[in-house]
Design a protein around this motif. Structure first.
Motif, PDB file in Angstrom:
ATOM      1  N   ILE A   1       0.803  -1.284  -0.083  1.00  0.00           N
ATOM      2  CA  ILE A   1      -0.052   0.130   0.209  1.00  0.00           C
ATOM      3  C   ILE A   1       0.735   1.410   0.138  1.00  0.00           C
ATOM      4  O   ILE A   1       0.636   2.293  -0.896  1.00  0.00           O
ATOM      5  CB  ILE A   1      -1.074   0.134   1.232  1.00  0.00           C
ATOM      6  CG1 ILE A   1      -1.980  -1.195   1.100  1.00  0.00           C
ATOM      7  CG2 ILE A   1      -1.545   1.271   1.214  1.00  0.00           C
ATOM      8  CD1 ILE A   1      -2.714  -1.224   2.481  1.00  0.00           C
ATOM      9  N   ALA A   2       2.128   1.192   0.786  1.00  0.00           N
ATOM     10  CA  ALA A   2       2.687   2.312   0.913  1.00  0.00           C
ATOM     11  C   ALA A   2       3.425   2.674  -0.357  1.00  0.00           C
ATOM     12  O   ALA A   2       3.549   3.701  -0.810  1.00  0.00           O
ATOM     13  CB  ALA A   2       3.774   2.110   1.987  1.00  0.00           C
ATOM     14  N   ALA A   3       3.840   1.474  -1.233  1.00  0.00           N
ATOM     15  CA  ALA A   3       4.629   1.634  -2.244  1.00  0.00           C
ATOM     16  C   ALA A   3       3.880   2.248  -3.368  1.00  0.00           C
ATOM     17  O   ALA A   3       3.940   3.032  -4.318  1.00  0.00           O
ATOM     18  CB  ALA A   3       5.108   0.261  -2.821  1.00  0.00           C
ATOM     19  N   ALA A   4       2.409   1.740  -3.315  1.00  0.00           N
ATOM     20  CA  ALA A   4       1.446   2.061  -4.326  1.00  0.00           C
ATOM     21  C   ALA A   4       1.076   3.353  -4.279  1.00  0.00           C
ATOM     22  O   ALA A   4       0.569   4.343  -5.211  1.00  0.00           O
ATOM     23  CB  ALA A   4       0.106   1.148  -4.457  1.00  0.00           C
ATOM     24  N   ALA A   5       1.149   4.199  -2.989  1.00  0.00           N
ATOM     25  CA  ALA A   5       0.585   5.580  -2.704  1.00  0.00           C
ATOM     26  C   ALA A   5       1.173   6.477  -3.641  1.00  0.00           C
ATOM     27  O   ALA A   5       0.854   7.645  -3.778  1.00  0.00           O
ATOM     28  CB  ALA A   5       0.938   5.910  -1.271  1.00  0.00           C
ATOM     29  N   SER A   6       2.460   6.262  -4.146  1.00  0.00           N
ATOM     30  CA  SER A   6       3.521   7.246  -5.072  1.00  0.00           C
ATOM     31  C   SER A   6       3.060   6.914  -6.444  1.00  0.00           C
ATOM     32  O   SER A   6       3.602   7.711  -7.175  1.00  0.00           O
ATOM     33  CB  SER A   6       4.677   7.127  -4.875  1.00  0.00           C
ATOM     34  OG  SER A   6       5.239   5.938  -4.840  1.00  0.00           O
TER      35      SER A   6
ATOM     36  N   ALA B   1      -6.948   2.675   6.193  1.00  0.00           N
ATOM     37  CA  ALA B   1      -5.527   2.693   5.799  1.00  0.00           C
ATOM     38  C   ALA B   1      -5.482   3.115   4.629  1.00  0.00           C
ATOM     39  O   ALA B   1      -4.452   3.831   4.196  1.00  0.00           O
ATOM     40  CB  ALA B   1      -4.840   1.347   5.949  1.00  0.00           C
ATOM     41  N   ALA B   2      -6.333   2.841   3.422  1.00  0.00           N
ATOM     42  CA  ALA B   2      -6.488   3.304   2.033  1.00  0.00           C
ATOM     43  C   ALA B   2      -6.373   4.944   2.213  1.00  0.00           C
ATOM     44  O   ALA B   2      -5.798   5.504   1.355  1.00  0.00           O
ATOM     45  CB  ALA B   2      -7.502   2.764   1.420  1.00  0.00           C
ATOM     46  N   ALA B   3      -7.425   5.520   2.972  1.00  0.00           N
ATOM     47  CA  ALA B   3      -7.593   7.053   3.182  1.00  0.00           C
ATOM     48  C   ALA B   3      -6.389   7.606   3.798  1.00  0.00           C
ATOM     49  O   ALA B   3      -5.779   8.292   3.209  1.00  0.00           O
ATOM     50  CB  ALA B   3      -8.601   7.054   3.984  1.00  0.00           C
ATOM     51  N   GLU B   4      -5.788   6.932   4.740  1.00  0.00           N
ATOM     52  CA  GLU B   4      -4.631   7.449   5.300  1.00  0.00           C
ATOM     53  C   GLU B   4      -3.422   7.534   4.497  1.00  0.00           C
ATOM     54  O   GLU B   4      -2.491   8.258   4.475  1.00  0.00           O
ATOM     55  CB  GLU B   4      -4.287   6.804   6.841  1.00  0.00           C
ATOM     56  CG  GLU B   4      -5.413   7.196   7.554  1.00  0.00           C
ATOM     57  CD  GLU B   4      -5.194   6.485   9.029  1.00  0.00           C
ATOM     58  OE1 GLU B   4      -4.095   5.618   9.147  1.00  0.00           O
ATOM     59  OE2 GLU B   4      -5.610   6.721  10.008  1.00  0.00           O
ATOM     60  N   ALA B   5      -3.237   6.370   3.634  1.00  0.00           N
ATOM     61  CA  ALA B   5      -2.154   6.258   2.831  1.00  0.00           C
ATOM     62  C   ALA B   5      -2.335   7.473   1.364  1.00  0.00           C
ATOM     63  O   ALA B   5      -1.196   7.530   0.706  1.00  0.00           O
ATOM     64  CB  ALA B   5      -2.040   4.874   2.192  1.00  0.00           C
ATOM     65  N   GLY B   6      -3.465   7.775   1.240  1.00  0.00           N
ATOM     66  CA  GLY B   6      -3.961   8.796   0.096  1.00  0.00           C
ATOM     67  C   GLY B   6      -4.133   8.092  -1.278  1.00  0.00           C
ATOM     68  O   GLY B   6      -4.119   8.591  -2.315  1.00  0.00           O
ATOM     69  N   LEU B   7      -4.685   6.798  -1.135  1.00  0.00           N
ATOM     70  CA  LEU B   7      -5.229   6.119  -2.092  1.00  0.00           C
ATOM     71  C   LEU B   7      -6.618   6.780  -2.767  1.00  0.00           C
ATOM     72  O   LEU B   7      -7.126   7.264  -1.968  1.00  0.00           O
ATOM     73  CB  LEU B   7      -5.165   4.715  -2.165  1.00  0.00           C
ATOM     74  CG  LEU B   7      -4.106   3.697  -1.714  1.00  0.00           C
ATOM     75  CD1 LEU B   7      -4.365   2.307  -1.393  1.00  0.00           C
ATOM     76  CD2 LEU B   7      -2.875   4.217  -2.310  1.00  0.00           C
TER      77      LEU B   7
ATOM     78  N   ALA C   1     -14.031   8.629   6.315  1.00  0.00           N
ATOM     79  CA  ALA C   1     -12.616   8.485   6.086  1.00  0.00           C
ATOM     80  C   ALA C   1     -11.918   9.457   4.861  1.00  0.00           C
ATOM     81  O   ALA C   1     -11.005  10.096   5.041  1.00  0.00           O
ATOM     82  CB  ALA C   1     -12.162   7.013   5.934  1.00  0.00           C
ATOM     83  N   GLY C   2     -12.799   9.412   3.896  1.00  0.00           N
ATOM     84  CA  GLY C   2     -12.455  10.316   2.788  1.00  0.00           C
ATOM     85  C   GLY C   2     -12.511  11.770   3.127  1.00  0.00           C
ATOM     86  O   GLY C   2     -11.737  12.740   2.888  1.00  0.00           O
TER      87      GLY C   2
ATOM     88  N   PRO D   1     -12.546  12.742  -1.338  1.00  0.00           N
ATOM     89  CA  PRO D   1     -13.204  11.503  -1.185  1.00  0.00           C
ATOM     90  C   PRO D   1     -12.650  10.117  -1.800  1.00  0.00           C
ATOM     91  O   PRO D   1     -11.949  10.132  -2.732  1.00  0.00           O
ATOM     92  CB  PRO D   1     -14.777  11.829  -1.977  1.00  0.00           C
ATOM     93  CG  PRO D   1     -14.058  13.008  -2.881  1.00  0.00           C
ATOM     94  CD  PRO D   1     -12.837  13.531  -2.207  1.00  0.00           C
ATOM     95  N   LEU D   2     -13.004   9.123  -1.116  1.00  0.00           N
ATOM     96  CA  LEU D   2     -12.630   7.756  -1.502  1.00  0.00           C
ATOM     97  C   LEU D   2     -13.756   7.210  -2.698  1.00  0.00           C
ATOM     98  O   LEU D   2     -14.783   7.306  -2.345  1.00  0.00           O
ATOM     99  CB  LEU D   2     -12.763   6.811  -0.540  1.00  0.00           C
ATOM    100  CG  LEU D   2     -11.502   6.851   0.517  1.00  0.00           C
ATOM    101  CD1 LEU D   2     -11.737   5.767   1.534  1.00  0.00           C
ATOM    102  CD2 LEU D   2     -10.174   6.547  -0.409  1.00  0.00           C
ATOM    103  N   SER D   3     -13.227   6.880  -4.055  1.00  0.00           N
ATOM    104  CA  SER D   3     -14.050   6.292  -4.890  1.00  0.00           C
ATOM    105  C   SER D   3     -14.406   4.706  -4.302  1.00  0.00           C
ATOM    106  O   SER D   3     -13.744   4.191  -3.696  1.00  0.00           O
ATOM    107  CB  SER D   3     -13.341   6.155  -6.010  1.00  0.00           C
ATOM    108  OG  SER D   3     -14.258   5.614  -7.025  1.00  0.00           O
TER     109      SER D   3
END
Length: 258
Positions: A42-47, A79-85, A114-115, A121-123
């Motif tokens: 997840i962290a790697a994908a955030a960028s 976790a997805a929201a906090e990672a910026g996904l 979370a968004g 907003p999270l899709s």
């Protein structure tokens, strides 16, 4: 047209991006239909330079979850929201495979919260739990009422090409209220059929079987890894050439329609 590639490792993420994907669904264990990815992935994908949606699925099997499993899904959404996904992919059913609308309403509300907390907003995608529903049009109506942005579906068939009639029916029923994301077995050879029925988002793995000797010195080393159970025959990987080929067909279809 948007092309989403599902990946379950960092090499797959890189191949999807380099191949021209518009979005990534981030998973673990695609051989099991996809599970929640690791925090490090997840962290790697955030960028990543394209949107990444996280699959929140805590285990293999069906989609009827215990309270503790649902808490895990909620944690994965956070976790997805906090990672910026950019989004999350979720689903839940009752034991008879009807959508668990009460549970989903709670998860959607949590995702929206979370968004909001991260000011983006999270899709929200409803995953292929819908393909197990006996009444898919009714399930689509429920997804719309719940506030999902899209539904990932193969039209109720193991492979989307065999569910094309249902996908066409769902596309007409959606009528711009939700996106139908068609997936399962779609590639450059058959994708035009989905475009022809009005599908505007395609989901694919673009996987191929990796060579058994890609990552080891020789056959003896490979045999040793297998004896210990650290690797299996037929491991799949994301194929950049297949991603490019699929993207090229979609681009060509768009140009023809313009």
């Amino acid at each position: 047209m948007a092309l989403e590639i599902c990946v379950d490792d960092i090499a797959g993420l890189d191949a999807a991006i380099a191949g021209g994907a518009d979005r990534v669904e981030l998973c673990a264990a695609l051989a099991l239909g996809g599970l929640t990815p690791s925090p490090s992935l997840i962290a790697a994908a955030a960028s990543a330079p394209i949107p990444v949606h996280l699959l929140a699925r805590p285990r293999e099997g069906g989609f009827h979850y215990t309270a503790r499993e649902l808490a895990m899904i909620a944690g994965d959404i956070t976790a997805a929201a906090e990672a910026g996904l950019a989004g999350v992919v979720i689903g839940a059913t009752y034991t008879d495979h009807r959508l668990d609308t009460e549970t989903l309403a709670s998860l959607v509300a949590h995702a929206r919260s979370a968004g909001t907390a991260r000011r983006a907003p999270l899709s929200l995608t409803l995953h292929r739990a819908i393909d197990l529903c006996a009444d898919m049009p009714a399930a689509l109506d429920a997804a719309i009422a719940l506030g999902f942005d899209r539904v990932l579906t193969s039209g109720g068939a193991p492979k989307a090409i065999d569910g094309l009639d249902m996908l066409s029916r769902l596309q007409r029923r959606a009528d711009g209220r939700i996106i139908i994301l068609a997936g399962s077995g779609i590639d450059a050879d058959n994708v035009a059929a989905f475009v022809d029925v009005g599908i505007v988002e395609i989901h694919a793995s673009c996987g191929t079987i990796a060579s058994d000797l890609d990552e080891v010195a020789d056959a003896e080393a490979l045999a040793r890894e297998r004896r210990f159970g650290f690797t299996t025959a037929g491991r799949r990987r994301t194929d950049i050439d297949r991603v490019r080929a699929l993207k090229a067909v979609l681009t060509d279809v768009l140009h023809q329609a313009a």
